[in-house]
Design an enzyme around this catalytic site. Structure first.
Site, PDB file in Angstrom:
ATOM      1  N   ASN A   8      -5.110  22.377 -22.161  1.00 53.14           N
ATOM      2  CA  ASN A   8      -4.388  22.045 -20.928  1.00 53.14           C
ATOM      3  C   ASN A   8      -4.206  20.522 -20.864  1.00 53.14           C
ATOM      4  O   ASN A   8      -5.181  19.775 -20.823  1.00 53.14           O
ATOM      5  CB  ASN A   8      -5.206  22.563 -19.740  1.00 53.14           C
ATOM      6  N   ASP A  10      -2.551  18.779 -18.519  1.00 51.08           N
ATOM      7  CA  ASP A  10      -2.180  18.290 -17.180  1.00 51.08           C
ATOM      8  C   ASP A  10      -2.671  16.875 -16.908  1.00 51.08           C
ATOM      9  O   ASP A  10      -1.979  16.062 -16.296  1.00 51.08           O
ATOM     10  CB  ASP A  10      -2.799  19.182 -16.088  1.00 51.08           C
ATOM     11  N   HIS A  11      -3.902  16.587 -17.350  1.00 52.35           N
ATOM     12  CA  HIS A  11      -4.474  15.298 -16.949  1.00 52.35           C
ATOM     13  C   HIS A  11      -3.928  14.122 -17.749  1.00 52.35           C
ATOM     14  O   HIS A  11      -4.155  12.971 -17.378  1.00 52.35           O
ATOM     15  CB  HIS A  11      -5.997  15.362 -16.963  1.00 52.35           C
ATOM     16  N   ARG A  19       0.410   5.654 -12.353  1.00 50.33           N
ATOM     17  CA  ARG A  19       1.174   4.404 -12.405  1.00 50.33           C
ATOM     18  C   ARG A  19       2.667   4.607 -12.152  1.00 50.33           C
ATOM     19  O   ARG A  19       3.316   3.773 -11.531  1.00 50.33           O
ATOM     20  CB  ARG A  19       0.959   3.745 -13.781  1.00 50.33           C
ATOM     21  N   HIS A  51       0.352  23.133 -15.860  1.00 48.08           N
ATOM     22  CA  HIS A  51       0.436  23.681 -14.511  1.00 48.08           C
ATOM     23  C   HIS A  51       1.393  22.794 -13.709  1.00 48.08           C
ATOM     24  O   HIS A  51       1.055  21.647 -13.407  1.00 48.08           O
ATOM     25  CB  HIS A  51      -0.968  23.667 -13.880  1.00 48.08           C
ATOM     26  N   ARG A  53       2.470  22.127 -10.413  1.00 47.65           N
ATOM     27  CA  ARG A  53       2.010  22.477  -9.066  1.00 47.65           C
ATOM     28  C   ARG A  53       3.110  22.217  -8.044  1.00 47.65           C
ATOM     29  O   ARG A  53       4.001  21.386  -8.256  1.00 47.65           O
ATOM     30  CB  ARG A  53       0.781  21.622  -8.706  1.00 47.65           C
ATOM     31  N   ARG A  57       1.591  16.924  -8.585  1.00 50.84           N
ATOM     32  CA  ARG A  57       0.669  15.795  -8.720  1.00 50.84           C
ATOM     33  C   ARG A  57       0.493  15.327 -10.164  1.00 50.84           C
ATOM     34  O   ARG A  57       0.106  14.207 -10.401  1.00 50.84           O
ATOM     35  CB  ARG A  57      -0.691  16.120  -8.102  1.00 50.84           C
ATOM     36  N   HIS A  58       0.734  16.246 -11.116  1.00 53.46           N
ATOM     37  CA  HIS A  58       0.654  15.786 -12.513  1.00 53.46           C
ATOM     38  C   HIS A  58       1.900  16.211 -13.302  1.00 53.46           C
ATOM     39  O   HIS A  58       2.791  15.413 -13.498  1.00 53.46           O
ATOM     40  CB  HIS A  58      -0.667  16.186 -13.202  1.00 53.46           C
ATOM     41  N   GLU A  78       0.881  27.749 -16.105  1.00 56.36           N
ATOM     42  CA  GLU A  78       0.113  28.182 -14.927  1.00 56.36           C
ATOM     43  C   GLU A  78       1.002  27.989 -13.708  1.00 56.36           C
ATOM     44  O   GLU A  78       1.662  26.960 -13.576  1.00 56.36           O
ATOM     45  CB  GLU A  78      -1.139  27.319 -14.768  1.00 56.36           C
ATOM     46  N   THR A 108      -8.590  20.674  -7.621  1.00 56.26           N
ATOM     47  CA  THR A 108      -8.093  21.427  -8.767  1.00 56.26           C
ATOM     48  C   THR A 108      -8.135  22.897  -8.339  1.00 56.26           C
ATOM     49  O   THR A 108      -8.561  23.199  -7.228  1.00 56.26           O
ATOM     50  CB  THR A 108      -8.955  21.168 -10.026  1.00 56.26           C
ATOM     51  N   THR A 109      -7.677  23.808  -9.207  1.00 51.83           N
ATOM     52  CA  THR A 109      -7.671  25.220  -8.814  1.00 51.83           C
ATOM     53  C   THR A 109      -9.098  25.636  -8.493  1.00 51.83           C
ATOM     54  O   THR A 109      -9.969  25.585  -9.362  1.00 51.83           O
ATOM     55  CB  THR A 109      -7.102  26.075  -9.963  1.00 51.83           C
ATOM     56  N   GLU A 159      -7.706  35.751 -17.057  1.00 50.24           N
ATOM     57  CA  GLU A 159      -8.496  34.568 -17.408  1.00 50.24           C
ATOM     58  C   GLU A 159      -9.637  34.508 -16.405  1.00 50.24           C
ATOM     59  O   GLU A 159      -9.406  34.340 -15.205  1.00 50.24           O
ATOM     60  CB  GLU A 159      -7.641  33.299 -17.344  1.00 50.24           C
ATOM     61  N   HIS A 198     -11.743  26.954 -17.118  1.00 46.32           N
ATOM     62  CA  HIS A 198     -12.104  26.057 -16.019  1.00 46.32           C
ATOM     63  C   HIS A 198     -13.556  25.584 -16.158  1.00 46.32           C
ATOM     64  O   HIS A 198     -14.472  26.395 -16.167  1.00 46.32           O
ATOM     65  CB  HIS A 198     -11.921  26.707 -14.640  1.00 46.32           C
ATOM     66  N   GLY A 199     -13.690  24.286 -16.285  1.00 45.63           N
ATOM     67  CA  GLY A 199     -15.034  23.699 -16.328  1.00 45.63           C
ATOM     68  C   GLY A 199     -15.767  23.896 -17.643  1.00 45.63           C
ATOM     69  O   GLY A 199     -16.971  23.644 -17.723  1.00 45.63           O
ATOM     70  N   GLY A 220      -9.084  21.862 -20.331  1.00 43.39           N
ATOM     71  CA  GLY A 220      -8.295  20.665 -20.071  1.00 43.39           C
ATOM     72  C   GLY A 220      -9.122  19.410 -19.915  1.00 43.39           C
ATOM     73  O   GLY A 220      -9.187  18.555 -20.800  1.00 43.39           O
ATOM     74  N   HIS A 221      -9.813  19.327 -18.788  1.00 46.26           N
ATOM     75  CA  HIS A 221     -10.439  18.070 -18.388  1.00 46.26           C
ATOM     76  C   HIS A 221     -11.350  17.476 -19.466  1.00 46.26           C
ATOM     77  O   HIS A 221     -11.237  16.288 -19.800  1.00 46.26           O
ATOM     78  CB  HIS A 221     -11.231  18.282 -17.088  1.00 46.26           C
TER      79      HIS A 221
END
Ligand code: PXP
Length: 249
Positions: A8, A10-11, A19, A51, A53, A57-58, A78, A108-109, A159, A198-199, A220-221
């Protein structure tokens, strides 16, 4: 077949937006999630997840089109179950969509999609996607009832939300793994593909070897964070190496 990894990105877009949110056409609007996706593939990513959204936001819509066009790997989009996102999915035409809950306030979700209480709306969305050749995953809490309804609704995949597992302490992690195990078994028995996301990070990923019948992780993160130190390709390679221990049945 070995365990698959959806990366993922997204970040990567989160950093760019920090920026350049108000300067989307700046020639130096960086970093680029499409380039990060290409680097992730070099490291062994099996698919790319994004994702878009409601609050943008991203990821932006144009990121979705660019990644779809340039990246030679399955795209997992997503999306919240909204008219706006359904229209975007039908334009982008990813291989998969993963239906998620979405509220503007969350960081986040946060929880899984409640497919038990939203079964009609979710069922309609599944049918529309499938009619258009798009496979559907449902991001749900690891609860037996949620998995059963997901299978009844005809989704190809679930998932399982591993957020509680990711936040668990040494005292609570056993119970979280047991919840995931039970949900995965029910999904497998119902003939549905079971993924997890997730996580998940470099520290906890191997604990998931206790959960049978998993096909894919969506991460992702932790990978994007690791990429800041070693680069995206190496970050993905390291995660895939950890995942290679998973006992595929
Ligand atoms: N799966 C879903 C459905 C998500 O919403 C997210 C977060 O965007 C992830 C997986 C990845 O979670 P993380 O960034 O914690 O790895």
């Amino acid at each position: 077949m070995s365990l698959l990894l959806g990366v993922n990105v997204d970040h990567v877009a989160t950093l760019r937006q920090a920026r350049y949110a108000l300067l989307p056409d700046a020639p130096n609007a960086e970093p680029c999630p499409c380039e990060a996706s290409a680097d992730a593939l070099l490291g062994g990513a099996d698919s790319i997840t994004i994702h878009v959204r409601g609050d943008r936001r991203h990821m932006q819509e144009r990121d979705a089109f660019l990644i779809r066009e340039k990246i030679a790997a399955p795209l997992n989009l997503e999306m919240g179950v909204t008219e706006e996102m359904i229209a975007i999915a039908l334009k982008v035409r990813p291989e998969f969509v993963c239906l998620v809950p979405e509220s503007r306030e969350e960081v986040t979700t946060e929880g899984g999609l409640d497919v038990v209480s939203r079964r009609h709306e979710v069922g309609d969305c599944i049918r529309l996607m499938q009619k258009n050749g798009i496979k559907v995953s449902l991001f749900i809490d690891p609860e037996v009832e949620q998995v059963k309804v997901a299978a009844e609704l005809g989704a190809e995949m679930v998932e399982l939300h591993t957020g509680c597992f990711g936040n668990a302490t040494t005292q609570t992690v056993g119970a979280e793994l047991e919840r995931l195990r039970r949900a995965a078994l029910v999904g497998h028995q119902a003939g549905i593909q079971v993924n997890a996301g997730h996580g998940i990070n470099y520290e906890n990923v191997r604990l998931l070897e206790a959960v049978p019948h998993l096909t894919e992780y969506n991460i992702g993160h932790s990978i994007v964070a690791r990429a800041m130190r070693v680069g995206m390709t190496q970050a993905v390679r390291e995660m895939k190496a950890l995942m290679s221990h998973y006992p595929v049945l």
